[in-house]
Design a protein around this motif. Structure first.
Motif, mmCIF file in Angstrom:
data_model
loop_
_atom_site.group_PDB
_atom_site.id
_atom_site.type_symbol
_atom_site.label_atom_id
_atom_site.label_comp_id
_atom_site.label_asym_id
_atom_site.label_seq_id
_atom_site.Cartn_x
_atom_site.Cartn_y
_atom_site.Cartn_z
ATOM 1 N N GLY A 141 3.001 -61.199 -61.293
ATOM 2 C CA GLY A 141 2.744 -59.826 -60.868
ATOM 3 C C GLY A 141 1.284 -59.436 -60.987
ATOM 4 N N ALA A 142 1.024 -58.204 -60.590
ATOM 5 C CA ALA A 142 -0.352 -57.703 -60.521
ATOM 6 C C ALA A 142 -1.046 -57.706 -61.873
ATOM 7 N N GLN A 143 -0.265 -57.539 -62.961
ATOM 8 C CA GLN A 143 -0.895 -57.455 -64.280
ATOM 9 C C GLN A 143 -1.172 -58.824 -64.898
ATOM 10 N N LEU A 144 -0.932 -59.874 -64.120
ATOM 11 C CA LEU A 144 -1.214 -61.234 -64.590
ATOM 12 C C LEU A 144 -2.211 -61.925 -63.675
ATOM 13 N N ARG A 145 -2.944 -61.134 -62.892
ATOM 14 C CA ARG A 145 -3.909 -61.742 -61.980
ATOM 15 C C ARG A 145 -5.049 -60.757 -61.742
ATOM 16 N N GLY A 146 -5.995 -61.144 -60.902
ATOM 17 C CA GLY A 146 -7.072 -60.234 -60.543
ATOM 18 C C GLY A 146 -8.260 -60.318 -61.489
ATOM 19 N N PHE A 147 -9.199 -59.412 -61.263
ATOM 20 C CA PHE A 147 -10.463 -59.405 -62.009
ATOM 21 C C PHE A 147 -10.266 -59.410 -63.517
ATOM 22 N N HIS A 148 -9.320 -58.625 -64.001
ATOM 23 C CA HIS A 148 -9.236 -58.444 -65.455
ATOM 24 C C HIS A 148 -8.603 -59.640 -66.164
ATOM 25 N N THR A 149 -7.744 -60.361 -65.453
ATOM 26 C CA THR A 149 -7.207 -61.595 -66.038
ATOM 27 C C THR A 149 -8.339 -62.611 -66.180
ATOM 28 N N ILE A 150 -9.126 -62.751 -65.123
ATOM 29 C CA ILE A 150 -10.265 -63.680 -65.163
ATOM 30 C C ILE A 150 -11.240 -63.252 -66.264
ATOM 31 N N GLU A 151 -11.473 -61.954 -66.325
ATOM 32 C CA GLU A 151 -12.386 -61.415 -67.344
ATOM 33 C C GLU A 151 -11.898 -61.787 -68.753
ATOM 34 N N TYR A 152 -10.607 -61.571 -68.988
ATOM 35 C CA TYR A 152 -10.030 -61.867 -70.309
ATOM 36 C C TYR A 152 -10.186 -63.345 -70.663
ATOM 37 N N LEU A 153 -10.053 -64.200 -69.664
ATOM 38 C CA LEU A 153 -10.115 -65.632 -69.934
ATOM 39 C C LEU A 153 -11.551 -66.118 -70.148
ATOM 40 N N MET A 154 -12.544 -65.360 -69.682
ATOM 41 C CA MET A 154 -13.938 -65.844 -69.757
ATOM 42 C C MET A 154 -14.842 -65.065 -70.716
ATOM 43 N N PHE A 155 -14.483 -63.812 -71.002
ATOM 44 C CA PHE A 155 -15.366 -62.970 -71.818
ATOM 45 C C PHE A 155 -14.722 -62.592 -73.147
ATOM 46 N N ARG A 156 -15.561 -62.369 -74.131
ATOM 47 C CA ARG A 156 -15.153 -61.710 -75.373
ATOM 48 C C ARG A 156 -16.337 -60.890 -75.852
ATOM 49 N N LYS A 157 -16.042 -59.641 -76.237
ATOM 50 C CA LYS A 157 -17.069 -58.765 -76.816
ATOM 51 C C LYS A 157 -18.352 -58.742 -75.982
ATOM 52 N N GLY A 158 -18.189 -58.653 -74.690
ATOM 53 C CA GLY A 158 -19.353 -58.477 -73.821
ATOM 54 C C GLY A 158 -20.131 -59.740 -73.530
ATOM 55 N N LYS A 159 -19.632 -60.867 -74.009
ATOM 56 C CA LYS A 159 -20.385 -62.115 -73.793
ATOM 57 C C LYS A 159 -19.448 -63.197 -73.243
ATOM 58 N N ALA A 160 -20.071 -64.213 -72.674
ATOM 59 C CA ALA A 160 -19.292 -65.376 -72.247
ATOM 60 C C ALA A 160 -18.683 -66.037 -73.482
ATOM 61 N N ARG A 161 -17.425 -66.454 -73.336
ATOM 62 C CA ARG A 161 -16.796 -67.154 -74.466
ATOM 63 C C ARG A 161 -17.447 -68.525 -74.658
ATOM 64 N N ALA A 162 -17.343 -69.016 -75.872
ATOM 65 C CA ALA A 162 -17.796 -70.396 -76.112
ATOM 66 C C ALA A 162 -16.830 -71.315 -75.382
#
Lengths: 370, 469
Positions: A141-162
């Motif tokens: 569904g919509a809440q498992l995709r899109g910009f914010h899913t990608i964001e969650y997987l790549m960012f933490r606290k305003g920075k790129a994840r290790a």
């Protein structure tokens, strides 16, 4: 008795406002070159270039994510994050025109649902299913995709994840969900602009079994004529204004207002990347582009601004100043927004958005819509 | 008492002040003014009429919903639109385990009718909503074991949807007397992928319903019910028309059904919608929709507050009704005559009135602004036998399978702009106004025949009139 008097005032106010005619129902079809020009530059100098920017950057984002998948380094995460921000900028700059294809094809929720459904996302990641783009597209569904899913997987606290933090399953999902986003960005652009056979866009659409029979852009421009999206031009111009009002209201009362009221950081959009304030400024730029007739101030076409300037140069100046004020007052909120929800600067920015909304509602719209 | 009288007088004054001919302005018109007066014909819903013909035509508050009411309207709007997640957060979560949509707005985009995946995907769609509901039961009007009233074709991750719905359309070609060709899309529905044991389709009675426009909800809730009763007494045997009230039993009492495709609900079904459509429990319906199924375990809890539901109810009540458009077009004016010639107006009643006191929300909030209004919904809110071809063999209260509520036509002409399509009727089978009229049978048969026998221009004018509403 006091209540009765108040009631009388309310009633009189209702009489005054409810009888004001603010629509186009008795206007003859204007079909003027001026309005036609506004619709043309809106589509061809604002909407389509914005979606083109988003679509092109989404392809770059997918390339960067695939590179990260192949070679999981911190530098590659940073590159993918930059590409996400570049794509996101155009999406946020499109939020003054969330009508038509974004709405009708449900692309707005698919691209930009917030909040994420972390409960389900964790379950998906813990499962054994193949996390391919087609599977995500068909079953998530919509809440498992899109910009914010990608964001969650790549960012933490305003920075790129290790890179080391990103698990193999997260990487697999990131790759699939980015491809879905790329497909939807291409679909959105093509829904306005069409897709020429033989192009990379057409191939992508074919791959997801989508076709564009009648692109929306030309039919929006044709409003007031046979085959136009709107029966009269004034309604199409009003739709541009409606888009402006909607996003001004959303930024002021929801994107800033809801977390300010609740004090809950979870209500803040884009807080993994700390991109929130940039998002909101880009939303206001979306208003600006819609108003001045283009995304490039040096290459604008016929615009709402032209007409306002002719009628009332002071008002045009006021609109442009208030747009810039909204951008600067959002910029004045201490970053990250999620840690400064109750700062006085938030209230100031909200008031500015409401002031901008008022100017468009009470002063600009009546010039176009009688 | 005096206060009520005073209010009634004021609202009468409001009404009268608006219901005047635009050519008889009280004040001398200022030729440079940018404000024009609305004429009575444009005011679809009295003081709740709004003047916008954009994608937000169904999704804009009436002018009187201001101040604190507007704050609640905005809260309700957000709750209506924002998808619920599956977390335990009472403000944003609670969806599932089974559901049909993720928010009210998922199926009622812009408070209208999201294009259904029936048409787009041939049944249950990908993602997490399909924009239709499926009611099903046994041929003996019982629920199937391990199932309830609605087949939930979506589920949270790790759960199995109750089943998947499929549709196959057959095109039925027809010709009007003047040679105009048209086609009717005849659906056949079936269910596969039952979560429990398979059910043979011979043992299934089912009906599929696409969402209705949420236009004029507040006015419908404020209708003068005596007027509806008197409309029921009006029979037109010469045209075979005899509408009836669908008496429903809700909140422990017998009431006049007003909402839903068969007028099978008396209110705006906010609490039922949250539970049955989204799987969000509440004080009126505290048990999960799937409670009792083997796949549902865990403690039951309330997932949305009554205050939040009241805000959604308020939002729906405060929505403005779009004014009519193109009323000075000769084609539209002539189309109105054709509408009457075809006797459409006998069921699609042009003018009704609301009760003096207005409407009351589920939390007891009174909205007097909805009171004492002359409104133009183009419906009698009665159910009519529309013939077996349109029927669904699915009775609800005293509305039989062939009976349907007269759809209010107000705002219908804007559906293409609001939702990007013109699918109509209970399951979206009609692709445009002409097809919708040609599906009319039974009590609508005479109107259909008169319409069929018109020349092309007259038919087009009638359609232009319907689209001006």
């Amino acid at each position: 008795m006091k209540k009765l008097i108040q009631l009388a005032f309310v009633a009189l106010a209702i009489i005054a406002t409810s009888c004001e005619k603010k629509d186009d129902t008795t206007l003859e079809q204007t079909n003027t070159d001026i309005y036609g020009g506004i619709l043309d530059s809106y589509v061809n100098k604002t909407v389509i270039p914005t979606y083109k920017g988003m679509k092109d950057n989404s392809k770059d984002l997918l390339t960067k994510v695939k590179a990260l998948q192949t070679n999981k380094t911190d530098a590659n995460v940073v590159e993918a994050c930059k590409a996400w921000q570049a794509t996101r900028k155009y999406w946020e700059q499109s939020e003054a025109f969330l009508f038509g294809p974004a709405d009708e094809r449900n692309l707005d929720p698919y691209l930009d649902s917030w909040p994420l459904d972390l409960t389900q996302l964790e379950q998906v990641l813990a499962s054994n299913e193949t996390l391919s783009a087609s599977n995500i597209s068909d079953t998530k569904g919509a809440q498992l995709r899109g910009f914010h899913t990608i964001e969650y997987l790549m960012f933490r606290k305003g920075k790129a994840r290790a890179a080391a933090e990103i698990t193999a399953r997260e990487m697999e999902y990131l790759s699939g969900v980015t491809e879905v986003l790329r497909n939807e960005c291409v679909l959105l652009y093509s829904s306005w602009a069409g897709a020429e056979k033989g192009t990379n866009d057409a191939e992508i659409l074919e791959g997801i079994d989508k076709s564009i029979s009648v692109p929306y852009g030309p039919s929006f421009v044709k409003s007031g004529k046979v085959g136009g999206a709107y029966p009269i031009q004034v309604s199409a111009v009003d739709q541009i204004l409606q888009g402006i009002l909607d996003i001004a209201d959303e930024v002021g009362n929801q994107k800033l207002g809801s977390p300010h009221k609740s004090g809950n950081p979870l209500d803040v959009e884009s807080w993994y990347s700390w991109n929130s304030l940039l998002d909101f400024q880009d939303n206001v730029r979306s208003i600006k582009h819609s108003y001045i007739g283009g995304i490039d101030a040096k290459n604008t076409g016929a615009s709402l601004s032209d007409i306002v300037k002719k009628k009332n140069p002071e008002l045009d100046k006021k609109v442009l100043e208030n747009i810039e004020l909204a951008i600067s007052k959002i910029g004045a909120i201490p970053s990250p927004f999620r840690n400064n929800l109750t700062a006085n600067e938030v209230t100031v920015a909200m008031e500015q958005l409401n002031a901008l909304n008022d100017i468009f509602t009470k002063e600009v719209r009546p010039i176009f819509v009688k | 008492m005096l206060q009520n009288y005073f209010k009634i007088m004021l609202f009468a004054l409001i009404l009268l002040s608006c219901e005047r001919d635009a050519n008889k302005d009280v004040t001398k018109p200022d030729i440079n003014s940018t404000v024009k007066m609305a004429s009575a014909r444009e005011l679809s819903a009295g003081v709740s009429t709004i003047f916008t013909a954009t994608s937000k035509a169904y999704d804009t508050n009436a002018d009187w919903a201001s101040g604190k009411l507007y704050d609640r309207f905005l809260d309700g709007d957000a709750l209506y639109d924002d998808p619920r997640d599956t977390s335990d957060d009472p403000r944003t979560g609670g969806r599932g385990p089974l559901f049909c949509g993720t928010s009210c707005g998922s199926c009622h985009n812009n408070s209208g009718r999201t294009k259904s995946s029936l048409i787009r995907d041939g049944g249950t769609g990908p993602g997490d909503f399909s924009s239709f509901l499926t009611f099903f039961r046994t041929p003996n009007d019982q629920y199937h074991r391990n199932y309830g009233r609605v087949l939930h074709d979506h589920a949270v991750y790790g759960m199995k949807p109750e089943g998947k719905v499929h549709v196959e359309y057959t095109e039925e070609k027809h010709k009007l007397p003047d040679g105009t060709e048209y086609s009717l899309r005849v659906p056949r529905y079936w269910i596969t992928d039952f979560y429990a044991e398979d059910i043979d389709m011979s043992q299934v009675e089912m009906t599929v319903r696409t969402p209705l426009r949420h236009v004029g909800m507040g006015q419908i809730m404020a209708l003068d019910l005596d007027e509806i009763r008197s409309l029921e007494k009006k029979q037109y045997p010469e045209y075979g028309i005899s509408g009836e009230i669908n008496w429903v039993f809700e909140r422990g009492k017998k009431q006049i059904g007003l909402t839903g495709h068969k007028a099978h609900h008396a209110d705006l079904t906010v609490e039922l919608g949250f539970l049955s459509d989204m799987g969000i429990t509440n004080h009126r319906y505290p048990l999960e929709i799937a409670y009792g199924q083997p796949q549902v375990t865990g403690e039951q809890r309330i997932e949305i507050s009554s205050d939040d539901m009241a805000d959604v109810d308020l939002y729906l009540h405060c929505l403005g009704v779009p004014s009519r458009r193109n009323i000075n077009s000769e084609m539209v004016k002539y189309g109105e005559k054709m509408f009457r010639k075809a006797k459409c107006h006998l069921c699609h009643v042009e003018t009704l009135h609301t009760r003096p006191e207005g409407a009351t929300l589920i939390d007891g909030t009174n909205l007097p602004w909805l009171g004492g209004q002359t409104i133009h919904p183009y419906s009698d809110f009665l159910v009519h036998d529309m013939g077996p071809k349109l029927g669904d063999d699915f009775s609800q209260y005293n509305a039989s399978g062939d009976e349907w509520r007269t759809t209010p036509l107000w705002g219908g002409g804007l559906q293409k702009i609001v939702n990007g399509h013109t699918d109509m009727l209970h399951d979206g089978r009609a692709r445009n106004v002409l097809e919708a009229i040609m599906w009319h049978g039974g009590e609508g048969d005479v109107s259909r025949q008169i319409f069929s026998n018109m020349n092309t221009d007259d038919r087009q004018s009638l359609i232009a009139f319907v689209n001006s509403l």
